[in-house]
Write an enzyme that holds these catalytic residues in place. Structure first.
Site, short mmCIF file in Angstrom:
data_model
loop_
_atom_site.label_atom_id
_atom_site.label_comp_id
_atom_site.label_asym_id
_atom_site.label_seq_id
_atom_site.Cartn_x
_atom_site.Cartn_y
_atom_site.Cartn_z
N GLU A 168 -7.72 3.54 -0.99
CA GLU A 168 -8.54 2.54 -1.57
C GLU A 168 -7.62 2.13 -2.76
O GLU A 168 -8.20 2.04 -4.00
CB GLU A 168 -9.76 2.78 -1.77
CG GLU A 168 -10.63 2.96 -0.45
CD GLU A 168 -12.29 3.00 -0.69
OE1 GLU A 168 -12.55 3.24 -1.64
OE2 GLU A 168 -12.95 2.76 0.32
N GLU A 239 -13.25 2.88 7.74
CA GLU A 239 -14.45 3.33 7.05
C GLU A 239 -15.41 2.44 7.36
O GLU A 239 -15.69 1.26 6.49
CB GLU A 239 -14.52 3.71 5.54
CG GLU A 239 -13.59 5.10 5.19
CD GLU A 239 -13.98 5.42 3.85
OE1 GLU A 239 -15.04 4.69 3.00
OE2 GLU A 239 -13.22 6.23 3.21
#
Length: 789
Positions: A168, A239
């Protein structure tokens, strides 16, 4: 097609449609299970339940700080044994996605980075910075070489089909200015250069350099994902959040199985998604001090497998049925052609045609408020609000994301051992640090992480303050950057205060009466985990920032420091350390900063075990020297209840008899209220309707179920009582139900004959089973709730 070179094993490649394994496109469902948040004893069961739930792969981060807590000192045993974990996944026939990072965030202390990195001269984490890149490459190479030596990459015949570098990064990249983009390019080049023989991904990195695949993280990637940054890359969801992490001070909303299933199906049709990973499939437990700042010890308890590994229904079962329905379409999805057309203002049909005439369809209703009646291929389909129907043959609805037909279950906890006798407890007061007993001194207020090196949550700031006048009240004010403060003057607690997850800085102001002469100022600063994210993490600072007594600023006073608690240094929580000191009999007069110890025998059976700490305040607990994590009962929700009351004690931590329980209590909790509880599934419930469309035979074979109620008790329990049964038109659902106007009077007796005394039973929703039709012409439901014992 991008081909990743294989070396004697299975080739893993990809194209714009999917990963390609041994020449075959794959539509894969994966689930995150972290080896560090469970135990080796739990791993086989967790993986087997994931496989039974229809998963193809297991996803895990690699946790740098537990593997290399000091430079060059590596640990890979016990809960750290990542090779054993991956081999267990392999033995059960599943693939592995290895998310090396090595920055992982993961609500893990310091985002998985070892704190010693903080002390490397000139280092800037996660940027185009040579010191950081050096150590990051060292650890990444260490893990890759370990996997290669065990032949665990698919290119070697192993289960690892995918690896991840960074995590991320796009969330923080702008903060690094012109040092961000070159770091991304370097990380991708470095990872690919390690020649694993399998693809690499970067999640939340829309510009991931070729050949690294950019992937999505979030709740609604079917709506928000910008898509692959190359037509030759597949759409991947690394995710799909099944819940959201729980933190002190924040109430998270539970994500329903309908919500989760809808967005899986939407990602497949809207983004051509072919890899979906559930984060988490099993969350587990933040043992020890591994939770990041203000995170609960329990992690993602609302996942399909709960903290203890128990199946959480209907989430687990509903997703299992989704996976089965999608897999019936997989070849058509992966190799066929797609068209889509409108079924209404907010309704859409996605139709896939295979090369041999196969047909599969997804009927989507994006209207969140209204059911839709859709005409498709001369048939009428009723689509609930915000739902997707899957038709593997373009005719028969095998699954609808909003229609839950799997069973529900209820988890309960029951005290097996009550530690309510003063005779079984001993206690020992923690020594309040004073200036004269400290050896570390400074004329400034030291930053906490730099001082403790994360060897303890606790740092004492002490001073000997001279009062020249007679005793008089004065205001003492302390400012802190986190997270908790307990202030003592001359050995007496004068007050406590704490910050929050969103605002970790706080102040404590109290009136104190100082005696003439020397006064011991003892300020215990307490951290609740290290930060886990953000740009320039190495610059973040914690601990006390200002101390004033009256109008006097003591920030540049002479301060003495003690890292940690005396009891920690004596290892009071271990069997060896606890016998080296003299404990005292339990007293009924509580005081802050007190150690308690007791012993208990392990409850019989195999049910999970939890420590009920509802009578305590804040601290940490250990069983046989194993930390089961921090507890903070006194931090309550807006409704006045603790955020977490029960704390998982894995069975592998226990002996049959005389298990040592040690609790360090910061406040004034009462250990006589502690109990050892058994956690189990006590009730199961099923609800199906004859109005549901018939299932096609291939789907029935895939999931082993026709429209019927199936009840499953845990392996060590049987159905002992039928709490509710109604064939007809029962009102409500498994959470709240009553008999409706249409009801077969034989409902309870028929179900009792079929189910009592059994671990599982299956009752078709048919009037033939219940001795006739209680109300002809009325669509029937069957709802059953049973008790397991």
């Amino acid at each position: 097609m991008a081909v990743v070179a294989a070396s004697g094993g299975g080739e893993v490649a990809y194209d714009g449609r999917s990963l390609i394994i041994n020449g075959q496109r794959k539509l894969l469902f994966s689930g995150s299970i972290h080896y560090t948040r469970s135990t080796p004893h739990m791993w086989p069961y967790l993986i087997s339940q994931a496989k039974l739930g229809g998963l193809d792969a297991i996803d895990t981060y690699v946790f740098w700080n537990i593997h290399e807590p000091q430079p060059g000192q590596y640990y890979f045993s016990g809960r750290r044994d990542i090779v054993r974990f991956i081999k267990e996944v392999q033995s059960q026939g599943l693939y592995v996605c290895l998310r090396i990072g090595p920055f992982i965030e993961a609500e893990w202390s310091y985002g998985g980075l070892p704190l010693w990195l903080h002390d490397i001269p000139g280092i800037v984490f996660r940027s185009d910075n040579e010191p950081f890149k050096f150590y990051m490459q060292n650890f990444t190479t260490k893990i890759v070489n370990m996997m290669k030596s065990e032949k665990l990459y698919a290119s070697q015949g192993g289960p690892i089909i995918l690896s991840q570098i960074e995590n991320e990064y796009q969330n923080v990249e702008k903060g690094f200015g012109n040092k961000g983009p070159p770091y991304v390019r370097w990380a991708a080049t470095m990872a690919v250069g390690l020649k694993t023989g399998v693809p690499w991904v970067m999640c939340k990195q829309d510009d991931a350099p070729d050949p690294v695949i950019n992937a999505c993280n979030g709740r609604t990637c079917g709506e928000t994902f910008v898509g692959p940054n190359s037509p030759n890359k597949p759409a991947m969801w690394t995710e799909h959040w099944t819940h959201f992490y729980d933190i002190y001070g924040n109430i998270t909303k539970v994500r329903s199985p309908q919500f989760i299933a809808y967005h899986v199906a939407l990602f497949i049709v809207n983004k051509n998604g072919s890899y979906i990973n559930y984060y988490m499939y099993h969350g587990g437990t933040n043992f020890g001090r591994n939770a990041s700042a203000f995170m609960l010890t329990s992690y993602y308890d609302q996942a399909p497998l709960d903290e203890y590994g128990l199946i959480r229904q209907p989430k687990w079962g509903h997703l299992k049925e989704l996976h089965a329905a999608v897999k019936l379409c997989s070849q058509t999805l992966l190799y066929g052609s797609r068209t889509n057309f409108s079924l209404g203002a907010l309704q859409q049909a996605y139709v896939y045609k295979g090369i041999k005439g196969e047909c599969a369809a997804f009927l989507v209703n994006t209207d969140a408020a209204n059911e839709a009646e859709a005409q498709f291929q001369n048939r009428t389909y009723r689509l609930p609000p915000k739902s997707i129907s899957i038709l593997p043959d373009c005719k028969t609805e095998a699954f609808n994301t909003a229609k839950v037909s799997t069973e529900y279950n209820t988890r309960t906890r029951e005290a097996a051992v009550k530690l309510n006798s003063p005779l079984i407890w001993q206690e020992l007061d923690e020594v309040i640090a004073v200036y004269d007993d400290t050896s570390l001194r400074s004329n400034i207020l030291l930053e906490q992480m730099n001082t403790t090196k994360d060897t303890s949550d606790y740092l004492w700031y002490t001073a000997s303050y001279q009062q020249f006048n007679e005793s008089q009240p004065v205001v003492m004010r302390v400012n802190s950057d986190g997270h908790v403060l307990r202030a003592f003057v001359n050995g007496q607690l004068i007050g406590s205060e704490h910050g929050t997850f969103r605002n970790q800085s706080f102040s404590l102001a109290k009136n104190v009466t100082l005696r003439k002469g020397a006064n011991n100022i003892s300020l215990l600063s307490i951290m609740i985990g290290l930060p886990d994210s953000g740009a320039y993490m190495e610059r973040k600072a914690f601990g006390l920032t200002n101390v004033r007594i009256g109008d006097k600023d003591l920030s540049n006073y002479s301060w003495g420091y003690q890292v940690g608690l005396l009891g920690e240094n004596q290892h009071l929580y271990t069997i060896e350390g606890s016998i080296k000191v003299k404990w005292h009999k339990f007293t009924s007069s509580p005081r802050p900063l007190r150690w308690y110890k007791s012993k208990f025998d392990a409850p019989k059976g195999n049910d999970p075990i939890a420590l009920n700490l509802g009578s305590m305040g804040k601290g940490e607990a250990w069983v046989n020297g194993e930390s089961i994590g921090r507890y903070w009962i006194s931090f309550v929700t807006p409704q006045g209840s603790p955020y977490q009351t029960w704390y998982h004690v894995p069975r592998s931590f226990l002996k049959p008899r005389d298990n040592l329980l040690v609790v360090f209590e910061e406040e004034m909790g009462n250990p006589l209220g502690i109990s050892i509880d058994i956690v189990s599934i006590s009730k199961v419930c099923g609800h199906v309707s004859t109005s549901n469309p018939p299932l096609i035979d291939s789907y029935v074979k895939h999931i082993g179920r026709r429209p019927r109620v199936e009840l499953h008790c845990p392996s060590n329990k049987n159905i002992s009582n039928i709490l509710f049964a109604s064939f007809g038109s029962p009102l409500g659902d498994c959470n709240n139900h009553v008999v409706g106007r249409c009801h077969s009077i034989n409902s309870t007796s028929i179900v009792e004959r079929a189910c009592l005394g059994k671990k599982m039973c299956s009752i078709p929703s048919s009037h033939k089973i219940f001795g006739g039709d209680p109300c002809p012409g009325v669509l029937k439901d069957l709802l059953i709730e049973a008790h397991c014992q």
